[in-house]
Design an enzyme around this catalytic site. Structure first.
Site: not given
Ligand code: NAD
Length: 248
Positions: A38, A90, A64-65, A154, A158
């Site tokens: 992360d 993810n 940082d990806i 977004y 996606k």
């Molecule tokens: N929660 C939802 O309802 C939902 C719905 C659809 C899709 N998603 C997708 O699922 C994934 C996870 O969502 P979540 O709700 O757990 O979000 P979250 O914010 O809890 O987790 C995302 C993580 O990605 C990390 N991150 C951000 N930028 C980064 C980078 N440049 N390099 C490395 N790490 C990075 C953040 O620090 C965070 O820990 C995301 O891609 C989100 O778009 C979530």
């Protein structure tokens, strides 16, 4: 059902918390070695420590990806576990606003992390998967790929992830590598709970989902673990909607 994940090594991006952390936990419970990575290094450490405390094999890597150098470091760190078998792309976030108010940064940051980040990490691990003639890539998309108001950036990213998934499935299938996507609906994570008007959004989402409940991070973790497993070896290029039955 034995998922046959024992001793496989998985990288899960964005696994400091939320859906990524739940996925890391699930894969570890199945016996996989997990690289928790992360941009939030402390959060990644905490997740990896929790897993190690439960007797699982996990390491944390701050990366940082969107940075090629960080991605190289991440793949090098996975050598501790003998290389990578499974990649879960993810990490990602929304920056919601209507198009007329959307700044270049709102657009670029979302596209950069979701599309470029997934590209960089996948490109970095693919040679290893090809070499061992086995691999699993699971990309986290979103139901938002269908198009949500306030999410032009977004939804585009996606939807792009689904094109990326299908292109790679077609390209890498001959090497025994599957590439699939999971499209979550409304999932209860810290990120979602911190939204303005969370309760109202939650109520609307539940009403729109035929199963009439919010999704939990474990719902995504289970779907990812299945697609990463031997049990999904004839499934590739697919999008698994984990939305409680909501499609529109
Ligand atoms: N929660 C939802 O309802 C939902 C719905 C659809 C899709 N998603 C997708 O699922 C994934 C996870 O969502 P979540 O709700 O757990 O979000 P979250 O914010 O809890 O987790 C995302 C993580 O990605 C990390 N991150 C951000 N930028 C980064 C980078 N440049 N390099 C490395 N790490 C990075 C953040 O620090 C965070 O820990 C995301 O891609 C989100 O778009 C979530």
């Amino acid at each position: 059902m034995d998922l046959e994940l024992k001793d496989k090594t998985a990288i899960v991006t964005g696994s400091a918390r939320g859906l990524g952390a739940a996925t890391a936990r699930r894969l570890a419970q199945e016996g996989a070695r997990v690289v928790v990575t992360d941009i939030d290094g402390e959060g990644a450490e905490a997740t990896a420590k929790e897993l190690a405390g439960l007797g699982h094999r996990a390491i944390a890597v701050r990366a940082d990806i969107t940075s090629g150098a960080d991605v190289d470091g991440l793949v090098a760190a996975a050598e501790e576990f003998g290389g990578v078998d499974i990649l879960v792309n993810n990490a990602g976030f929304p920056r919601d606003t209507l198009l007329t108010k959307m700044t270049d940064t709102d657009w670029d940051s979302v596209i950069e992390v979701i599309l470029k980040g997934s590209f960089l990490v996948t490109r970095a691990v693919m040679p290893q998967l090809i070499e061992r003639r086995w691999g699993r890539v699971v990309n986290i998309s979103s139901r938002s790929y269908l198009g949500n108001p306030g999410q032009a950036n977004y939804s585009s990213a996606k939807a792009g992830i689904l094109g990326f998934t299908r292109a790679l499935a077609a390209e890498q299938g001959r090497y025994g590598i599957t590439v699939n996507a999971v499209a979550p609906g409304f999932m209860e994570t810290e990120a979602v709970r911190s939204l303005d008007h969370y309760e109202k959004i939650r109520e609307k989402a539940v009403a729109a989902q035929p199963l009439r409940r919010t999704g939990q991070p474990e719902d995504i973790a289970d779907a990812v673990a299945f697609l990463a497993s031997e049990r999904a070896s004839f499934i590739t290029g697919e999008t698994l909607h984990v939305t409680g039955g909501r499609f529109g």
